[in-house]
Design a protein around this motif. Structure first.
Motif, mmCIF file in Angstrom:
data_model
loop_
_atom_site.group_PDB
_atom_site.id
_atom_site.type_symbol
_atom_site.label_atom_id
_atom_site.label_comp_id
_atom_site.label_asym_id
_atom_site.label_seq_id
_atom_site.Cartn_x
_atom_site.Cartn_y
_atom_site.Cartn_z
ATOM 1 N N ALA A 1 0.837 -1.204 0.000
ATOM 2 C CA ALA A 1 0.000 0.000 0.000
ATOM 3 C C ALA A 1 0.870 1.253 0.000
ATOM 4 O O ALA A 1 0.573 2.230 -0.702
ATOM 5 C CB ALA A 1 -0.940 -0.007 1.200
ATOM 6 N N SER A 2 1.951 1.230 0.756
ATOM 7 C CA SER A 2 2.861 2.385 0.786
ATOM 8 C C SER A 2 3.456 2.657 -0.587
ATOM 9 O O SER A 2 3.551 3.814 -1.019
ATOM 10 C CB SER A 2 3.981 2.150 1.798
ATOM 11 N N GLY A 3 3.843 1.615 -1.279
ATOM 12 C CA GLY A 3 4.375 1.775 -2.629
ATOM 13 C C GLY A 3 3.333 2.338 -3.586
ATOM 14 O O GLY A 3 3.628 3.226 -4.393
ATOM 15 N N LEU B 1 5.648 -0.341 -8.513
ATOM 16 C CA LEU B 1 4.364 -0.981 -8.805
ATOM 17 C C LEU B 1 4.504 -2.491 -8.893
ATOM 18 O O LEU B 1 3.673 -3.235 -8.344
ATOM 19 C CB LEU B 1 3.780 -0.439 -10.109
ATOM 20 N N ALA B 2 5.528 -2.962 -9.586
ATOM 21 C CA ALA B 2 5.746 -4.405 -9.702
ATOM 22 C C ALA B 2 5.997 -5.025 -8.328
ATOM 23 O O ALA B 2 5.411 -6.060 -7.991
ATOM 24 C CB ALA B 2 6.920 -4.687 -10.633
ATOM 25 N N ALA B 3 6.831 -4.376 -7.527
ATOM 26 C CA ALA B 3 7.103 -4.886 -6.183
ATOM 27 C C ALA B 3 5.839 -4.876 -5.327
ATOM 28 O O ALA B 3 5.576 -5.826 -4.570
ATOM 29 C CB ALA B 3 8.200 -4.057 -5.520
ATOM 30 N N SER B 4 5.028 -3.831 -5.453
ATOM 31 C CA SER B 4 3.783 -3.749 -4.688
ATOM 32 C C SER B 4 2.830 -4.866 -5.072
ATOM 33 O O SER B 4 2.182 -5.464 -4.209
ATOM 34 C CB SER B 4 3.106 -2.391 -4.902
ATOM 35 N N LEU B 5 2.738 -5.148 -6.370
ATOM 36 C CA LEU B 5 1.862 -6.240 -6.802
ATOM 37 C C LEU B 5 2.348 -7.587 -6.290
ATOM 38 O O LEU B 5 1.555 -8.424 -5.859
ATOM 39 C CB LEU B 5 1.751 -6.238 -8.321
#
Length: 183
Positions: free
Chosen positions: A44-46, A169-173
């Motif tokens: 969520a932070s990302g 975004l990729a890391a957050s997903l």
């Protein structure tokens, strides 16, 4: 010496800060948080950073740069063909057109509630007319610098992916999927 102006959407930044505070509060309230909770808070932070904190319109003496969540567009003043406004700042240079997420216009939700009194004394909504009378600060800033610098050679147009945003975004997903799997 370059006089740089950075325009950001105040509401989006407030949403990011509120989201980060809520995630931190939730982590503190559930201390020690489980693995899925930490993963979700990090994801969520990302997302708050990419969607709310990072976008901006950067105006300097050489160009205007639109930093959107997934793409950065830098347009030199001599290459800029058009600067207009609808629901957000729209810049055109050749075949490239970009809208600035960070520069919403006066035709936003607040303008929908503008009212004025007609000569007959009737209150009516006239969001479009009211919004048209109030020039957007981002459009004014771009047009002023463009007028002052348009005749100077200042480079062309570059559109590049926002690598840091895409990585976040990729890391957050990935973190969201891991949180869902481990929950």
């Amino acid at each position: 010496m370059t006089n740089t102006v950075v325009l950001r959407h105040a509401l989006a930044r407030a949403v990011a800060v509120t989201g980060w505070a809520a995630a931190l509060g939730w982590l503190v309230a559930t201390w020690p948080p489980g693995g899925p909770g930490l993963l979700f808070a990090a994801a969520a932070s990302g997302l708050f950073w990419v969607l709310c904190w990072r976008p901006a319109v950067v105006i300097d003496d050489a160009a205007v740069t639109v930093r959107n969540p997934l793409r950065d567009v830098r347009i030199g003043w001599s290459a800029l063909d058009e600067a207009t406004f609808g629901w957000s700042l729209l810049l055109r240079a050749g075949d490239v057109a970009c809208r600035a997420v960070a520069a919403p216009g006066p035709a936003s939700m607040s303008a929908l509630y503008d009212r004025h009194v007609t000569p007959g004394g009737v209150l009516e909504r006239d969001a479009v007319a009211q919004a048209g009378r109030r020039p957007a600060p981002a459009l004014l800033a771009v047009r002023q610098r463009w007028e002052a610098r348009r005749s100077e050679p200042s480079g062309g147009v570059t559109a590049t992916p926002a690598v840091a945003s895409v990585a976040v975004l990729a890391a957050s997903l990935v973190l969201l999927v891991l949180a869902a799997v481990t929950a």
